[in-house]
Motif scaffolding. Structure first.
Motif, PDB file in Angstrom:
ATOM      1  N   GLY A  48      15.693   1.116  -2.902  1.00  0.00           N
ATOM      2  CA  GLY A  48      15.081   2.438  -2.988  1.00  0.00           C
ATOM      3  C   GLY A  48      14.263   2.843  -1.785  1.00  0.00           C
ATOM      4  N   HIS A  49      14.153   1.996  -0.793  1.00  0.00           N
ATOM      5  CA  HIS A  49      13.346   2.319   0.376  1.00  0.00           C
ATOM      6  C   HIS A  49      14.118   2.017   1.658  1.00  0.00           C
ATOM      7  N   ASP A  50      14.077   2.955   2.585  1.00  0.00           N
ATOM      8  CA  ASP A  50      14.599   2.768   3.938  1.00  0.00           C
ATOM      9  C   ASP A  50      13.660   3.553   4.845  1.00  0.00           C
ATOM     10  N   CYS A  51      12.781   2.848   5.521  1.00  0.00           N
ATOM     11  CA  CYS A  51      11.664   3.506   6.200  1.00  0.00           C
ATOM     12  C   CYS A  51      11.448   2.978   7.609  1.00  0.00           C
ATOM     13  N   ALA A  52      10.796   3.796   8.405  1.00  0.00           N
ATOM     14  CA  ALA A  52      10.269   3.376   9.701  1.00  0.00           C
ATOM     15  C   ALA A  52       8.783   3.114   9.525  1.00  0.00           C
ATOM     16  N   VAL A  53       8.364   1.915   9.880  1.00  0.00           N
ATOM     17  CA  VAL A  53       6.949   1.549   9.776  1.00  0.00           C
ATOM     18  C   VAL A  53       6.391   1.434  11.191  1.00  0.00           C
ATOM     19  N   ARG A  54       5.334   2.177  11.444  1.00  0.00           N
ATOM     20  CA  ARG A  54       4.705   2.157  12.767  1.00  0.00           C
ATOM     21  C   ARG A  54       3.373   1.411  12.713  1.00  0.00           C
ATOM     22  N   ILE A  55       3.225   0.431  13.607  1.00  0.00           N
ATOM     23  CA  ILE A  55       1.920  -0.187  13.834  1.00  0.00           C
ATOM     24  C   ILE A  55       1.345   0.482  15.072  1.00  0.00           C
ATOM     25  N   HIS A  56       0.283   1.230  14.886  1.00  0.00           N
ATOM     26  CA  HIS A  56      -0.247   2.059  15.969  1.00  0.00           C
ATOM     27  C   HIS A  56      -1.078   1.238  16.942  1.00  0.00           C
ATOM     28  N   LEU A  58       0.814  -1.212   0.000  1.00  0.00           N
ATOM     29  CA  LEU A  58       0.000   0.000   0.000  1.00  0.00           C
ATOM     30  C   LEU A  58       0.846   1.260   0.000  1.00  0.00           C
ATOM     31  N   PHE A  59       2.138   1.111   0.289  1.00  0.00           N
ATOM     32  CA  PHE A  59       3.079   2.230   0.225  1.00  0.00           C
ATOM     33  C   PHE A  59       4.102   2.058  -0.903  1.00  0.00           C
ATOM     34  N   GLY A  60       3.841   1.116  -1.793  1.00  0.00           N
ATOM     35  CA  GLY A  60       4.719   0.908  -2.931  1.00  0.00           C
ATOM     36  C   GLY A  60       6.020   0.239  -2.583  1.00  0.00           C
ATOM     37  N   ILE A  61       6.051  -0.549  -1.503  1.00  0.00           N
ATOM     38  CA  ILE A  61       7.260  -1.222  -1.050  1.00  0.00           C
ATOM     39  C   ILE A  61       7.080  -2.726  -1.230  1.00  0.00           C
ATOM     40  N   ASP A  62       8.110  -3.379  -1.755  1.00  0.00           N
ATOM     41  CA  ASP A  62       8.038  -4.818  -2.019  1.00  0.00           C
ATOM     42  C   ASP A  62       7.914  -5.606  -0.715  1.00  0.00           C
ATOM     43  N   THR A  63       7.094  -6.626  -0.728  1.00  0.00           N
ATOM     44  CA  THR A  63       6.872  -7.418   0.484  1.00  0.00           C
ATOM     45  C   THR A  63       8.089  -8.257   0.879  1.00  0.00           C
ATOM     46  N   SER A  64       9.081  -8.358  -0.012  1.00  0.00           N
ATOM     47  CA  SER A  64      10.304  -9.098   0.319  1.00  0.00           C
ATOM     48  C   SER A  64      11.317  -8.237   1.056  1.00  0.00           C
ATOM     49  N   ALA A  65      10.945  -7.018   1.397  1.00  0.00           N
ATOM     50  CA  ALA A  65      11.854  -6.095   2.082  1.00  0.00           C
ATOM     51  C   ALA A  65      12.342  -6.687   3.401  1.00  0.00           C
ATOM     52  N   ARG A  66      13.524  -6.270   3.794  1.00  0.00           N
ATOM     53  CA  ARG A  66      14.077  -6.683   5.089  1.00  0.00           C
ATOM     54  C   ARG A  66      13.370  -5.901   6.189  1.00  0.00           C
ATOM     55  N   ILE A  67      12.875  -6.606   7.208  1.00  0.00           N
ATOM     56  CA  ILE A  67      12.132  -5.977   8.308  1.00  0.00           C
ATOM     57  C   ILE A  67      12.872  -6.231   9.613  1.00  0.00           C
ATOM     58  N   THR A  68      13.162  -5.147  10.336  1.00  0.00           N
ATOM     59  CA  THR A  68      13.893  -5.238  11.607  1.00  0.00           C
ATOM     60  C   THR A  68      13.079  -4.563  12.701  1.00  0.00           C
ATOM     61  N   PHE A  69      12.820  -5.272  13.788  1.00  0.00           N
ATOM     62  CA  PHE A  69      12.105  -4.670  14.925  1.00  0.00           C
ATOM     63  C   PHE A  69      13.003  -3.651  15.615  1.00  0.00           C
ATOM     64  N   ILE A  70      12.448  -2.475  15.927  1.00  0.00           N
ATOM     65  CA  ILE A  70      13.211  -1.404  16.566  1.00  0.00           C
ATOM     66  C   ILE A  70      12.788  -1.202  18.023  1.00  0.00           C
ATOM     67  N   LYS A  71      11.532  -0.964  18.258  1.00  0.00           N
ATOM     68  CA  LYS A  71      11.087  -0.730  19.635  1.00  0.00           C
ATOM     69  C   LYS A  71       9.569  -0.840  19.719  1.00  0.00           C
ATOM     70  N   GLU A  72       9.095  -0.935  20.954  1.00  0.00           N
ATOM     71  CA  GLU A  72       7.662  -0.895  21.210  1.00  0.00           C
ATOM     72  C   GLU A  72       7.407  -0.038  22.430  1.00  0.00           C
ATOM     73  N   ARG A  73       6.551   0.960  22.264  1.00  0.00           N
ATOM     74  CA  ARG A  73       6.085   1.768  23.387  1.00  0.00           C
ATOM     75  C   ARG A  73       4.594   1.977  23.158  1.00  0.00           C
ATOM     76  N   GLU A  74       4.181   3.123  22.687  1.00  0.00           N
ATOM     77  CA  GLU A  74       2.780   3.253  22.291  1.00  0.00           C
ATOM     78  C   GLU A  74       2.536   2.525  20.975  1.00  0.00           C
ATOM     79  N   ASN A  75       3.539   2.553  20.099  1.00  0.00           N
ATOM     80  CA  ASN A  75       3.455   1.876  18.812  1.00  0.00           C
ATOM     81  C   ASN A  75       4.567   0.853  18.707  1.00  0.00           C
ATOM     82  N   GLN A  76       4.401  -0.100  17.800  1.00  0.00           N
ATOM     83  CA  GLN A  76       5.515  -0.953  17.411  1.00  0.00           C
ATOM     84  C   GLN A  76       6.185  -0.313  16.202  1.00  0.00           C
TER      85      GLN A  76
END
Length: 346
Positions: free
Chosen positions: A44-52, A18-36
């Motif tokens: 071409g993409h280096d992003c922070a993804v927040r699950i609210h 939904l953000f134009g990023i391939d699903t094979s992207a490398r995903i690394t957990f960073i932290k969890e507080r109010e959001n993950q």
């Protein structure tokens, strides 16, 4: 007990197209507080993804945050760049519309200027030059807020008196912290009442009240080769600029060089924006408000490591300051020599 991140990673992968990023992207957990928060890397993409967290921020609030970030960027301030989804908005529903996900550009080679808890206990350093730069950056944020008329449709929490001390305080009621004695609760309640009067007297003129970050702790200030970057606008809303200042100073209050660090911060701030004398005079009241907000946050999250720290370390420090503030109007923190305070013991 270790909680599996697999369901959350699956939600991130569900959102990526939904953000134009391939699903094979490398995903690394960073932290969890109010959001993950996850880091997502692909060509071409280096992003922070927040699950609210469910129920914490509505889609309209996340959209408002994203537009605020856009405005700050246009003003030349270093903040995360929100990524618009292919659907046209910044918050997208996943998990059968039960969760919201948003994406921001990642800042590579960036690191926090300090660790708040380590600074508080004396176990970690805090650089005077960083404090000066942070003051200047906050001053620029407040200049932008002062010169920008908020939209009538602003959908964000307000750090007004109700948000700080009311029954529905945004970060909870600090007097409910389980480790407090009845005497402690009374001291905090009396200090809150006294602080409310000081803060209310400031009014809401645009020179003292506007859009604030409301969580500019050291972890949310990243050092980069281009200057300091402010991240995590999850709690941004309208409030008094003095509350923002108190947030930046709070965790340094037990530091033996706090007077020097606070002076460096305020010199940095006033290098770009004049601090209203009345706001300077109300900083003790805002420090009480900030301290009580941390206790309120902990009261609602028993067992969380940050809550345990608040109970064991922050609460005694805030309660003693509250007693002093009620009697004298001063926390005893600002511009005093804290060298007699043993680091690691408050």
């Amino acid at each position: 007990m270790t909680v599996s991140l697999a369901p959350s990673v699956a939600l991130v992968r569900e959102a990526l197209p939904l953000f134009g990023i391939d699903t094979s992207a490398r995903i690394t957990f960073i932290k969890e507080r109010e959001n993950q928060v996850f880091r997502v890397e692909s060509d071409g993409h280096d992003c922070a993804v927040r699950i609210h967290r469910p129920g914490y921020r509505a889609a309209a609030e996340i959209e408002c945050e994203s537009h605020h970030l856009r405005g700050l960027q246009e003003a030349g301030l270093l903040v995360p760049e929100p990524v618009e989804s292919l659907l046209g908005g910044y918050a997208v529903p996943v998990d059968g519309d039960q969760r919201l996900v948003s994406v921001q550009r990642w800042f590579p080679d960036a690191f926090p200027i300090a660790d708040s808890f380590q600074v508080f206990t004396g176990a970690g350093p805090l650089d005077q030059d960083d404090m000066h730069q942070l003051g200047a950056v906050m001053g620029r944020h407040h200049l932008h807020a002062e010169s920008t008329t908020p939209p009538e449709s602003l959908r964000r929490p307000a750090w007004d008196l109700d948000g700080l001390f009311g029954p529905g305080a945004l970060w909870g009621d600090g007097t409910r912290l389980r480790s407090l004695t009845p005497e402690d609760r009374l001291s905090l309640a009396q200090a809150a009442e006294a602080a409310s009067l000081v803060i209310e007297a400031l009014g809401r003129d645009r020179s003292v009240f506007g859009a604030i970050h409301a969580d500019m702790t050291f972890e949310n200030v990243l050092a980069t080769g281009n200057g300091l970057v402010i991240i995590d606008f999850d709690d941004f809303g309208e409030g008094w600029f003095g509350f923002d200042i108190a947030t930046a100073l709070f965790f340094a209050t037990p530091h033996p060089n706090f007077a020097i660090l606070a002076e460096a911060f305020l010199r940095g701030y006033e290098s770009v924006r004049e601090l209203e004398p009345a706001v300077g005079g109300a900083l003790d009241a805002f420090l009480i408000a900030r301290g009580m907000s941390y206790l309120g946050w902990a009261a609602d999250r028993p067992g969380d490591p940050a809550s345990d720290f608040a109970e064991s370390r922050l609460a005694p420090w805030v309660v003693e300051a509250a007693k002093r503030f009620t009697g004298s109007g001063s926390t005893g923190w600002l511009y005093q020599d804290n060298s007699s305070t043993p680091q690691g013991e408050i």
